[in-house]
Write a protein that holds these residues in place. Structure first.
Motif, PDB file in Angstrom:
ATOM      1  N   GLY A 299      -3.776   4.745 -11.261  1.00 29.09           N
ATOM      2  CA  GLY A 299      -3.018   5.980 -11.173  1.00 29.09           C
ATOM      3  C   GLY A 299      -3.487   7.016 -12.162  1.00 29.09           C
TER       4      GLY A 299
ATOM      5  N   ALA B 128       1.515   6.124  -7.308  1.00 27.80           N
ATOM      6  CA  ALA B 128       0.437   6.975  -7.812  1.00 27.80           C
ATOM      7  C   ALA B 128       0.853   8.444  -7.808  1.00 27.80           C
ATOM      8  N   ALA B 129       1.559   8.861  -6.757  1.00 29.66           N
ATOM      9  CA  ALA B 129       2.017  10.252  -6.690  1.00 29.66           C
ATOM     10  C   ALA B 129       3.004  10.553  -7.815  1.00 29.66           C
TER      11      ALA B 129
ATOM     12  N   ALA C  80       0.824  -1.206   0.000  1.00 30.35           N
ATOM     13  CA  ALA C  80       0.000   0.000   0.000  1.00 30.35           C
ATOM     14  C   ALA C  80       0.859   1.258   0.000  1.00 30.35           C
ATOM     15  N   THR C  81       1.928   1.232   0.792  1.00 29.99           N
ATOM     16  CA  THR C  81       2.829   2.383   0.845  1.00 29.99           C
ATOM     17  C   THR C  81       3.476   2.626  -0.508  1.00 29.99           C
TER      18      THR C  81
ATOM     19  N   LEU D  62      -6.787   8.484 -11.000  1.00 29.50           N
ATOM     20  CA  LEU D  62      -6.541   9.414  -9.895  1.00 29.50           C
ATOM     21  C   LEU D  62      -5.997  10.737 -10.418  1.00 29.50           C
TER      22      LEU D  62
ATOM     23  N   GLU E  20       0.878   3.912  -3.119  1.00 27.41           N
ATOM     24  CA  GLU E  20       0.580   5.336  -2.915  1.00 27.41           C
ATOM     25  C   GLU E  20       1.700   6.195  -3.493  1.00 27.41           C
ATOM     26  N   ARG E  21       2.941   5.774  -3.285  1.00 28.77           N
ATOM     27  CA  ARG E  21       4.074   6.537  -3.822  1.00 28.77           C
ATOM     28  C   ARG E  21       4.094   6.469  -5.343  1.00 28.77           C
TER      29      ARG E  21
END
Length: 327
Positions: A317, A264-265, A257-258, A320, A261-262
């Protein structure tokens, strides 16, 4: 000493340190800070995790209230007190004196093992020498702790260097000095509105202790993130029971998950830089090459199984990024 020694584990309270996941040990109590002016039983309360004595007078209280006794770096040459502490029948945490070599450190650990029942952990604190810590772990076969109280930002580096556990002192983390408890696994640590710490377990048991300051809670979060995310990536595990398997999966999922999230950013940044962004700007040749490279790291999954997974990740991604650009 051989670097191929089978790793030994030591139980500290409810935690097994040295095998499986890295752990966080909160609540080291240093009785030397009281200079003998406070009764040890009063200072420790009903229970304490790691305790460093000020003098031999503190040892009966430590024997009855603590999970482990600490041979502190400032008095490793006080052999009578070292011998008495090691003989309590508790696990012994041996800190390295700042100027001590690895050989001196391991020699002292061996002396404590001989004076006690053999349950000895090494501890590197202060200005952490992570390379020396790693070498001592390999040479001795003993579990190694890293005391990150003075710089909790080193938690991830310590786990990456092979630390079996992180020690977070409430006082060193800006807390009250009360016990923080011990815990392991993927676990969220939250500060409730009333100021009390709440542990939300994702598998392993935890022991919550009295309320701490926001700084102490923040330090715990940093340490727990390190043992969860970095540990899931780098520490080999061989769970033997269904609960242990589920806890190991929880840790890997937390790391996933971490990283997602990175990713996707970063994908959002790429979309802003590209001349043509969004779904129209997809580079399918690059995506195929990405999957091929990933298959080298995950050969049991292979390209055929990884391709739909990565397609879903990429599309999530992109969705988003489009949602954010439309705001």
């Amino acid at each position: 000493m051989s670097s191929t020694l089978e790793r030994r584990s030591v139980a500290v309270g409810d935690l097994l340190v040295g095998e499986g996941p890295a752990v966080v040990i909160g609540g080291r109590v240093n009785l030397r800070a009281y200079h003998g002016q406070v009764d040890a039983y009063e200072a420790l309360g009903e229970h304490a995790t790691l305790v460093e004595p000020y003098s031999a007078a503190d040892l009966p209280a430590i024997a009855s209230r603590a999970d482990a006794v600490v041979v502190g770096s400032s008095w490793t040459r006080d052999i009578p007190l070292v011998r008495a502490a090691a003989g309590l029948g508790l696990p012994v945490v041996v800190e390295r004196r700042a100027s001590a070599s690895m050989e001196e450190w391991l020699e002292l650990a061996g002396y404590c093992a001989d004076a006690g029942d053999g349950r000895v952990l090494l501890c590197e604190g202060g200005r952490l020498d992570l390379g020396l810590m790693r070498a001592a772990r390999a040479a001795s076969g003993r579990p190694v702790l890293a005391d990150v109280s003075s710089d909790v930002g080193l938690s991830a580096a310590a786990v990456a260097a092979g630390a079996d556990g992180l020690v977070v002192d409430a006082a060193g983390a800006g807390g009250t000095g009360a016990r923080l408890g011990t815990f392991t696994g993927a676990k969220a640590v939250e500060l409730s509105k009333g100021g009390a710490l709440e542990f939300v377990s994702a598998g392993a048991e935890s022991r919550a202790e009295p309320a701490q300051s926001p700084a102490g809670a923040s330090a715990l979060r940093v340490a727990e993130e390190a043992v969860t995310v970095v540990g899931a990536l780098l520490r080999p595990e061989a769970p033997a029971t269904l609960p242990e398997c589920r806890q190991a999966i929880d840790r890997v999922d937390a790391a996933l998950a971490t990283l997602l999230e990175r990713r996707a950013a970063l994908a959002g940044i790429v979309q802003r830089i590209k001349p043509v962004g969004g779904f129209a700007g997809r580079d399918f040749a690059r995506e195929r090459a990405l999957v091929a490279r990933m298959a080298l790291r995950a050969p049991s999954l292979g390209e055929a199984r990884l391709a739909p997974i990565m397609n879903a990740v990429i599309e999530a991604g992109l969705h988003l990024a489009e949602e954010r650009s439309a705001r």
